[in-house]
Enzyme design. Structure first.
Site, PDB file in Angstrom:
ATOM      1  N   LYS A  87      -8.269   9.226 -18.683  1.00  0.00           N
ATOM      2  CA  LYS A  87      -8.632   9.917 -19.915  1.00  0.00           C
ATOM      3  C   LYS A  87      -7.462   9.895 -20.900  1.00  0.00           C
ATOM      4  O   LYS A  87      -7.063   8.843 -21.337  1.00  0.00           O
ATOM      5  CB  LYS A  87      -9.113  11.333 -19.583  1.00  0.00           C
ATOM      6  CG  LYS A  87     -10.110  11.383 -18.403  1.00  0.00           C
ATOM      7  CD  LYS A  87     -11.441  10.746 -18.689  1.00  0.00           C
ATOM      8  CE  LYS A  87     -12.312  10.548 -17.451  1.00  0.00           C
ATOM      9  NZ  LYS A  87     -12.568  11.735 -16.646  1.00  0.00           N
TER      10      LYS A  87
ATOM     11  N   TYR B 247     -15.229  19.468 -12.798  1.00  0.00           N
ATOM     12  CA  TYR B 247     -15.633  18.075 -12.973  1.00  0.00           C
ATOM     13  C   TYR B 247     -16.660  17.737 -11.888  1.00  0.00           C
ATOM     14  O   TYR B 247     -16.445  17.986 -10.705  1.00  0.00           O
ATOM     15  CB  TYR B 247     -14.416  17.152 -12.862  1.00  0.00           C
ATOM     16  CG  TYR B 247     -14.815  15.714 -12.954  1.00  0.00           C
ATOM     17  CD1 TYR B 247     -15.215  15.187 -14.164  1.00  0.00           C
ATOM     18  CD2 TYR B 247     -14.828  14.901 -11.832  1.00  0.00           C
ATOM     19  CE1 TYR B 247     -15.628  13.872 -14.254  1.00  0.00           C
ATOM     20  CE2 TYR B 247     -15.236  13.584 -11.916  1.00  0.00           C
ATOM     21  CZ  TYR B 247     -15.635  13.071 -13.126  1.00  0.00           C
ATOM     22  OH  TYR B 247     -16.047  11.777 -13.215  1.00  0.00           O
TER      23      TYR B 247
ATOM     24  N   ARG C 244       0.829  -1.213   0.000  1.00  0.00           N
ATOM     25  CA  ARG C 244       0.000   0.000   0.000  1.00  0.00           C
ATOM     26  C   ARG C 244       0.864   1.266   0.000  1.00  0.00           C
ATOM     27  O   ARG C 244       0.388   2.354  -0.319  1.00  0.00           O
ATOM     28  CB  ARG C 244      -0.977  -0.007   1.178  1.00  0.00           C
ATOM     29  CG  ARG C 244      -2.018   1.088   1.081  1.00  0.00           C
ATOM     30  CD  ARG C 244      -3.221   0.995   2.034  1.00  0.00           C
ATOM     31  NE  ARG C 244      -3.113   0.055   3.103  1.00  0.00           N
ATOM     32  CZ  ARG C 244      -2.466   0.259   4.265  1.00  0.00           C
ATOM     33  NH1 ARG C 244      -1.878   1.417   4.485  1.00  0.00           N
ATOM     34  NH2 ARG C 244      -2.434  -0.685   5.186  1.00  0.00           N
TER      35      ARG C 244
ATOM     36  N   ASP D 252      -6.621  20.970 -12.159  1.00  0.00           N
ATOM     37  CA  ASP D 252      -7.010  19.720 -12.826  1.00  0.00           C
ATOM     38  C   ASP D 252      -6.651  19.865 -14.308  1.00  0.00           C
ATOM     39  O   ASP D 252      -7.284  20.630 -15.032  1.00  0.00           O
ATOM     40  CB  ASP D 252      -8.516  19.493 -12.629  1.00  0.00           C
ATOM     41  CG  ASP D 252      -8.976  18.147 -13.186  1.00  0.00           C
ATOM     42  OD1 ASP D 252      -8.338  17.633 -14.128  1.00  0.00           O
ATOM     43  OD2 ASP D 252      -9.997  17.621 -12.694  1.00  0.00           O
TER      44      ASP D 252
HETATM   45  C1  LIG Z   1     -12.912  12.013 -15.307  1.00  0.00           C
HETATM   46  C2  LIG Z   1     -12.416  13.243 -14.626  1.00  0.00           C
HETATM   47  C3  LIG Z   1     -12.075  13.239 -13.268  1.00  0.00           C
HETATM   48  C4  LIG Z   1     -12.273  12.022 -12.383  1.00  0.00           C
HETATM   49  O1  LIG Z   1     -11.444  10.979 -12.731  1.00  0.00           O
HETATM   50  P1  LIG Z   1     -11.818   9.413 -12.574  1.00  0.00           P
HETATM   51  O2  LIG Z   1     -10.605   8.761 -13.131  1.00  0.00           O
HETATM   52  O3  LIG Z   1     -13.069   9.176 -13.343  1.00  0.00           O
HETATM   53  O4  LIG Z   1     -12.009   9.164 -11.123  1.00  0.00           O
HETATM   54  C5  LIG Z   1     -11.563  14.408 -12.718  1.00  0.00           C
HETATM   55  N1  LIG Z   1     -11.423  15.531 -13.470  1.00  0.00           N
HETATM   56  C6  LIG Z   1     -11.744  15.574 -14.771  1.00  0.00           C
HETATM   57  C7  LIG Z   1     -11.580  16.843 -15.531  1.00  0.00           C
HETATM   58  C8  LIG Z   1     -12.257  14.429 -15.400  1.00  0.00           C
HETATM   59  O5  LIG Z   1     -12.597  14.500 -16.691  1.00  0.00           O
END
Ligand SMILES: *Cc1c(COP(=O)(O)O)cnc(C)c1O
Length: 384
Positions: A207, A109, A56, A182
């Site tokens: 993504k 998000y 972990r 982000d």
């Molecule tokens: C998808 C997304 C997230 C969250 O990520 P997960 O991998 O789905 O937990 C956070 N910020 C943005 C801009 C996203 O597109």
């Protein structure tokens, strides 16, 4: 030594995605890092910082991706990989002290907004949402004082608003607030928020970085050793860690990031122009369009405009739903950043803010032939 780690070689980012995180060049060494499946590590005596100790706390399968992402974002310390983007959001929000104020874009998000509102509801923090494109308004909130963290997302999801990242990061710093950016939509090939003054960069690795819609992962990147230690502690104790196979898949996906982004950005720009001309489209949001309100700002702070665009379909929600159903190549699904083009009416999610129009479709442009993508969109729009 790995060429990419040799600081004497200043490699371009599209080389780094390919060369970073390789095993040492030794006779008969594998070209790719191995997947290490072990929940614990041999050790005797007192456990000291840096020991692998337990599964972990660390896994050698995370290291190559963490090094590669740090190099791409221009960070001096390895990134931290997480089980998901939201596990990374949770870790980042843990930096807000009890009762501290968090300022977030109203179109952040959705999952990050839900998490922040739930924390606010139980008194863990105070949440203030802002129009992140309105620089003066955000600066006014920062000037009120007592802000612990400014959350940046630019372009925002899904409305594609552009924040003035360097100016807001400077204002937050002056106000004593941490800045978390982000960077999921842009990736470090298009935008590097640490260079613009952010303290921490966040990714949903799910993504673009992994890029094939086959893995859920997240990451945080910082050059601040104290912050990194706090985040690492949070990851170790809350347990939102990455699986070794997922980490390997993410590195495998990263290898083609530059090619994927080049292709999908070019197609997104072309589709935005064509969609703008279609009579069944009321409006297109894409920062690459000269008419977009965020265009000049995006041009100044990004190396491109990304591959996400939004359209408002003439005829409202029902027409927008019809378009999604009529598409044959575009996949109707949430998420973004994969090789395949995805489309979604965002308001189908109950939590989506009402300020996102009901006829708004978010398009994540993939790497298919742009003429095929256009032909499919056109037939679906023409059929209205
Ligand atoms: C998808 C997304 C997230 C969250 O990520 P997960 O991998 O789905 O937990 C956070 N910020 C943005 C801009 C996203 O597109």
């Amino acid at each position: 030594m790995n060429a990419a780690e040799d600081s004497r070689l200043l490699l371009a980012p599209d080389t780094v995605v390919v060369s970073a995180g390789r095993p040492a060049r030794e006779h008969d060494a594998p070209v790719n890092p191995p997947i290490v499946l072990s929940s614990t590590y041999v050790g005797t005596g007192t456990v000291v910082d840096g020991d692998r100790a337990y599964g972990r706390y660390s896994n050698p399968s995370w290291d190559p991706f963490e090094q590669a992402l740090a190099q791409l974002e221009g960070a001096e310390l390895p990134a931290l990989l997480y089980a998901s983007g939201l596990a990374a959001v949770s870790s980042a929000l843990s930096l807000v002290p009890a009762g501290g104020t968090l300022v977030m874009p109203r179109h952040s998000y959705q999952g990050a907004l839900v998490m922040a509102s739930e924390l606010a509801q139980r008194g863990a923090l105070i949440l203030k949402t802002v129009d992140i494109a309105d620089t003066e308004a955000v600066e006014a909130v920062l000037a009120e004082g007592q802000v612990s963290m400014l959350w940046l997302e630019s372009p925002t999801n899904p409305m594609l608003e552009i924040a003035d990242v360097p100016r807001l990061a400077g204002a937050a710093r002056a106000a004593g607030a941490l800045v978390v950016a982000d960077n999921t939509f842009s990736t470090p090939l298009v935008q590097r928020p640490l260079e613009a003054g952010a303290d921490v960069v966040l990714h949903s690795v799910t993504k673009y970085l992994a890029g094939h819609s086959d893995v859920v992962l997240g990451a945080l990147v910082t050059s601040n050793a104290e912050l990194r230690a706090e985040l690492l502690h949070h990851r170790s104790i809350h347990g939102g860690i990455a699986g070794p196979f997922e980490a390997w898949l993410a590195l495998r996906g990263l290898r083609t990031l530059a090619l994927r982004i080049e292709r999908s950005q070019a197609s997104a720009a072309e589709l935005a122009l064509r969609l703008q001309q279609h009579p069944q489209v009321d409006g297109v949001r894409y920062p690459g369009l000269a008419t977009d309100p965020g265009h000049d700002r995006a041009k100044a702070q990004m190396d491109g405009f990304g591959s996400i665009l939004g359209i408002e379909v003439a005829g409202g929600q029902v027409a927008a739903e019809k378009v999604v159903e009529a598409l044959q190549l575009w996949v109707p699904a949430t998420s973004l950043g994969g090789v395949e083009s995805l489309i979604e009416r965002r308001r189908r999610h109950a939590n989506e803010p009402a300020s996102v129009p009901a006829n708004f479709l978010r398009l994540s442009v993939g790497i298919e032939n742009v003429e095929d993508l256009w032909a499919d969109l056109r037939q679906a729009l023409d059929a209205l």
